[in-house]
Scaffold this motif. Structure first.
Motif, mmCIF file in Angstrom:
data_model
loop_
_atom_site.group_PDB
_atom_site.id
_atom_site.type_symbol
_atom_site.label_atom_id
_atom_site.label_comp_id
_atom_site.label_asym_id
_atom_site.label_seq_id
_atom_site.Cartn_x
_atom_site.Cartn_y
_atom_site.Cartn_z
ATOM 1 N N VAL A 55 0.865 -1.180 0.000
ATOM 2 C CA VAL A 55 0.000 0.000 0.000
ATOM 3 C C VAL A 55 0.903 1.231 0.000
ATOM 4 C CG1 VAL A 55 -1.787 1.294 1.211
ATOM 5 C CG2 VAL A 55 -1.832 -1.205 1.232
ATOM 6 N N TRP A 56 0.623 2.125 -0.946
ATOM 7 C CA TRP A 56 1.414 3.350 -1.034
ATOM 8 C C TRP A 56 0.539 4.527 -0.696
ATOM 9 C CZ3 TRP A 56 4.467 2.889 -6.337
ATOM 10 C CH2 TRP A 56 5.324 1.762 -6.256
ATOM 11 N N ARG A 57 1.153 5.449 -0.002
ATOM 12 C CA ARG A 57 0.412 6.674 0.251
ATOM 13 C C ARG A 57 0.922 7.762 -0.692
ATOM 14 N NH1 ARG A 57 1.336 10.810 5.045
ATOM 15 N NH2 ARG A 57 3.306 10.884 3.918
ATOM 16 N N VAL A 58 -0.003 8.422 -1.379
ATOM 17 C CA VAL A 58 0.374 9.570 -2.199
ATOM 18 C C VAL A 58 -0.119 10.811 -1.458
ATOM 19 C CG1 VAL A 58 0.303 10.599 -4.485
ATOM 20 C CG2 VAL A 58 -0.082 8.129 -4.219
ATOM 21 N N VAL A 110 -1.889 -0.977 -10.322
ATOM 22 C CA VAL A 110 -2.736 -0.497 -9.228
ATOM 23 C C VAL A 110 -3.972 -1.381 -9.102
ATOM 24 C CG1 VAL A 110 -4.119 1.439 -8.385
ATOM 25 C CG2 VAL A 110 -1.896 1.856 -9.464
ATOM 26 N N GLU A 111 -4.145 -1.993 -7.972
ATOM 27 C CA GLU A 111 -5.286 -2.889 -7.763
ATOM 28 C C GLU A 111 -6.486 -2.163 -7.175
ATOM 29 O OE1 GLU A 111 -3.657 -6.009 -5.348
ATOM 30 O OE2 GLU A 111 -2.833 -7.061 -7.090
ATOM 31 N N ALA A 112 -6.226 -1.149 -6.363
ATOM 32 C CA ALA A 112 -7.323 -0.373 -5.771
ATOM 33 C C ALA A 112 -6.789 0.997 -5.385
ATOM 34 C CB ALA A 112 -7.885 -1.075 -4.544
ATOM 35 N N SER A 257 1.737 -6.907 -5.825
ATOM 36 C CA SER A 257 2.955 -7.235 -5.079
ATOM 37 C C SER A 257 4.113 -7.401 -6.052
ATOM 38 C CB SER A 257 2.744 -8.513 -4.258
ATOM 39 O OG SER A 257 2.931 -9.642 -5.061
ATOM 40 N N GLY A 258 5.253 -6.906 -5.673
ATOM 41 C CA GLY A 258 6.432 -6.932 -6.529
ATOM 42 C C GLY A 258 6.614 -5.654 -7.333
ATOM 43 N N THR A 259 5.696 -4.718 -7.170
ATOM 44 C CA THR A 259 5.840 -3.434 -7.854
ATOM 45 C C THR A 259 7.019 -2.675 -7.244
ATOM 46 O OG1 THR A 259 3.455 -3.381 -8.158
ATOM 47 C CG2 THR A 259 4.642 -1.317 -8.502
ATOM 48 N N THR A 260 7.922 -2.212 -8.125
ATOM 49 C CA THR A 260 9.148 -1.589 -7.618
ATOM 50 C C THR A 260 8.990 -0.079 -7.472
ATOM 51 O OG1 THR A 260 9.966 -1.336 -9.852
ATOM 52 C CG2 THR A 260 10.598 -3.349 -8.682
#
Ligand SMILES: Nc1ncnc2c1ncn2[C@@H]1O[C@H](COP(=O)(O)OP(=O)(O)O)[C@@H](O)[C@H]1O
Ligand SMILES: [Mg+2]
Lengths: 424, 222
Positions: A55-58, A110-112, A257-260
């Motif tokens: 999960v990334w926060r922008v 991006v999944e969600a 998963s595995g996104t760099t």
């Protein structure tokens, strides 16, 4: 024998006082550290309520304030019940966020994606309270868009998450955690019930008219992470239309998963093209978690080091005092041997005396620390954590004194009666 | 009661070898009261310690109550010291942080199956036997030398041992107090048939015993 030793220890109270005091203070210091550690471990073992992996926060910085007049106008009309719809336009911020969400969804990685006002492990907090002023029930708040449930992998336990079916409703749909439900409704079913707001200042009177209705319950959401105590939490629905009352602070992306990290730049570039004057910053939640947890653990680690050092000093001091105690008592030990005590018996006596002395110190120590909850200096620590910490600290101090007593008591067994009683 | 056969005792320190006892043969009968005399350093204390099992001889045989002391295991030594021997020292060796009666109770602590009330009863009786009725809850420091030695004797006899060993029991007392202590020892010997072996410097006290053993330089001279 115990009575005999109690008398002996009591009659030597002046000499034993020093050891008692040392034990007392070591117990207090140790208890502080153990309490913190047990508290953390106890918190850690409880469910977190969300998944932080991938999960990334922008973080979104809305620099363009050209439309300020419009947004302030919106702020004034916020909370107006949808029953009396106004014909005002949708704010630019809402439109832009919708465009950003759409553009993020175009990526395969991006999944969600969802907007939010606070981030797990983030600095910002938002709290509110219900109930009367004397007994407010506090809770954390996060205003999120409809896909937040999937993005953060929250677990619904009852009811549903908010969504399109709530469009145009005459209530504000909210989802709360089980803890808040228990605090407010006890065992009763919270679904469909309204959460009463506290008395609001006149300015916000308007908002009072839109009641918060509970549409669902989630298991947990511990915004500040696994080391903090679980708290009450409430999710409110983020509207991205002309009814928007609060601006999102960030976008949360669930990536494959595995996104760099290289993907971060691609996202920022795309977002930048959608909102030219806004700025974006991406940080994986795993990284925020590391930072936040390190920050929380640092005092505990420092405390452990200080306490460990103190224990070492106390242990050395104690061994010294006991050693001296035994050498000063060779005559007594020799006498006891002459009167029929075995070496084993002497060994046991020295250790038993030590346990008695330690127990005196520990009785005072426990008596002192049980004042903490009474004086309200430890906040919301449960009595289970508290009593477990007392037990652990007692065990450690007893073990420490036993270890310190090993050498001196062994030395006591080496006393030869004939030599010890030879002369004065 | 006590049989010593060819007892040798050599103290070995790093370089020096001190011969404390050489070929001591001694038999003390039941109910006897003997004294051991000799100049300072002649081995009197060493001999008494060997009899009292506080010290292990380097050679020879010891038998107490016609049982040879063959096993010198710690447990056996402790049991014999506790049940068969009462020891009285020149400097009393009372524990100053314990009351008189608590001091007297000590040997009973190392015996199985005696309740604390029983211990207290026996201790008070022992104090009574040595003529100390009052001050039993005082601390040793509050008593005179003679009274302290009475306490030490009470402690030695509280467990009813058959043998009483006294190493210069009157050595630290003035002659009047010394006489009183001698009377106590004589009384125990006469009334309770306790075998008494006493080391003394004082010929006046030695005269009151049935037999005198003289040591010189670790040897038995009479
Ligand atoms: N623990 C010991 N280590 C070395 N020498 C000792 C020890 N005890 C006694 N001796 C020596 O043994 C000799 C006899 O001592 P002791 O029996 O105490 O004499 P007494 O009681 O007749 O004065 C003395 O030379 C003394 O120095
Ligand atoms: Mg001597």
């Amino acid at each position: 024998m115990t009575k005999h030793l109690l008398k002996l220890v009591w009659n030597r109270k002046r000499i034993n006082f020093l050891i008692t005091v040392e034990i007392f203070f070591s117990f207090i210091v140790l208890f502080g550290v153990v309490l913190a550690a047990v508290y953390y471990v106890d918190n850690y073992n409880q469910p977190l309520g969300f998944a932080y992996e991938n999960v990334w926060r922008v973080a979104v910085e809305m620099n363009d304030r050209g439309e300020d007049s419009q947004s302030s106008q919106i702020a004034q009309t916020d909370g107006t019940t949808p029953k009396e719809p106004t014909e005002k336009a949708e704010p630019v911020t809402a439109t832009t966020f919708k465009q950003l969400i759409a553009s993020a969804k175009e990526f395969d990685e991006v999944e969600a994606v969802a907007t939010a006002t606070v981030t797990p492990y983030g600095d910002g907090t938002d709290t509110s309270a219900i109930g009367d002023d004397s007994h407010p029930i506090r809770y954390g708040v996060n205003v999120v868009s409809d896909d937040y449930l999937q993005t953060l992998g929250l677990t619904l336990t009852r009811g549903r998450w908010f969504g399109k079916e709530d469009d145009g409703a005459n209530y504000q749909p909210v989802v709360i955690n089980e803890r808040l439900s228990r605090d407010v409704f006890g065992d009763a079913d919270p679904l469909g019930k309204e959460l009463r707001r506290p008395n609001l200042p006149p300015k916000q009177e308007e908002e009072k008219r839109t009641p918060m209705r509970i549409v669902g319950v989630i298991s947990e959401f511990r915004k500040d992470g696994e080391y903090t105590a679980p708290e009450n939490f409430l999710f409110a629905r983020q509207l991205l239309n002309n009814q928007m009352s609060r601006e999102p602070r960030c976008l949360m992306l669930k990536v494959r998963s595995g996104t760099t990290a290289e993907f971060e730049e691609k996202v920022i570039k795309r977002f930048q093209s959608v909102a030219k004057d806004w700025s974006f910053e991406i940080e994986p939640v795993t990284k925020m978690r590391e930072t936040a947890n390190t920050f929380r653990l640092a005092p505990l680690i420092a405390g452990t080091l200080v306490a460990g050092f103190l224990m070492l000093m106390v242990a050395m001091g104690l061994t010294g005092v006991l050693w001296q105690n035994v050498t000063q008592r060779t005559r007594e030990i020799g006498l006891r041997r002459a009167k029929g005590a075995t070496a084993r018996r002497i060994h046991k006596q020295i250790l038993a005396e030590l346990v008695i002395i330690a127990t005196f110190g520990l009785i005072f120590g426990v008596a002192a620390v049980v004042q903490f909850p009474l004086l309200d200096v430890i906040g919301d620590i449960s009595s289970r954590v508290f009593s477990l910490s007392i037990l652990i600290s007692l065990a450690v101090i007893y073990a420490l004194t036993a270890v310190c007593g090993l050498y001196p008591s062994w030395m006591a067994t080496k006393v030869q009666p004939a030599e010890a009683l030879h002369y004065e | 009661m006590i049989q010593l056969e060819g007892i040798e005792k050599v103290y070995r320190t790093e370089r020096i070898e001190t011969v404390a006892l050489t070929n001591i043969n001694l038999t003390v009968g039941e109910g006897e009261f003997i004294s051991i005399m000799g100049p300072s350093g002649s081995g009197k204390s060493t001999l008494l310690n060997v009899i009292g099992l506080l010290d292990v001889p380097t050679g020879g045989k010891v038998a107490l109550n016609s049982k040879p002391v063959t096993s010198y295991s710690d447990r056996n030594l402790a049991r014999v010291r506790n049940e068969e021997i009462g020891f009285v020292f020149q400097t009393f060796h009372l524990i100053h942080d314990l009351s008189v009666v608590d001091n007297v109770e000590i040997p009973l602590l190392y015996r199985k199956g005696i309740s604390s009330s029983e211990r207290r009863k026996l201790a008070l009786r022992a104090l009574d036997r040595v003529g100390l009725h009052a001050r039993v809850h005082h601390f040793p420091g509050q008593l005179s030398g003679g009274q302290q030695q009475r306490v030490a004797i009470a402690r030695a006899i509280v467990g009813n041992p058959r043998i009483l060993l006294a190493d210069e029991p009157t050595g630290n007392l003035d002659s009047q107090m010394g006489d009183e202590i001698m009377d106590v020892l004589k009384g125990l010997n006469e009334n309770e048939k306790t075998t008494v072996v006493m080391v003394t410097h004082d010929p006046r006290q030695a005269e009151k015993t049935e037999r005198v053993v003289r040591l010189f330089d670790g040897r038995q001279v009479s």
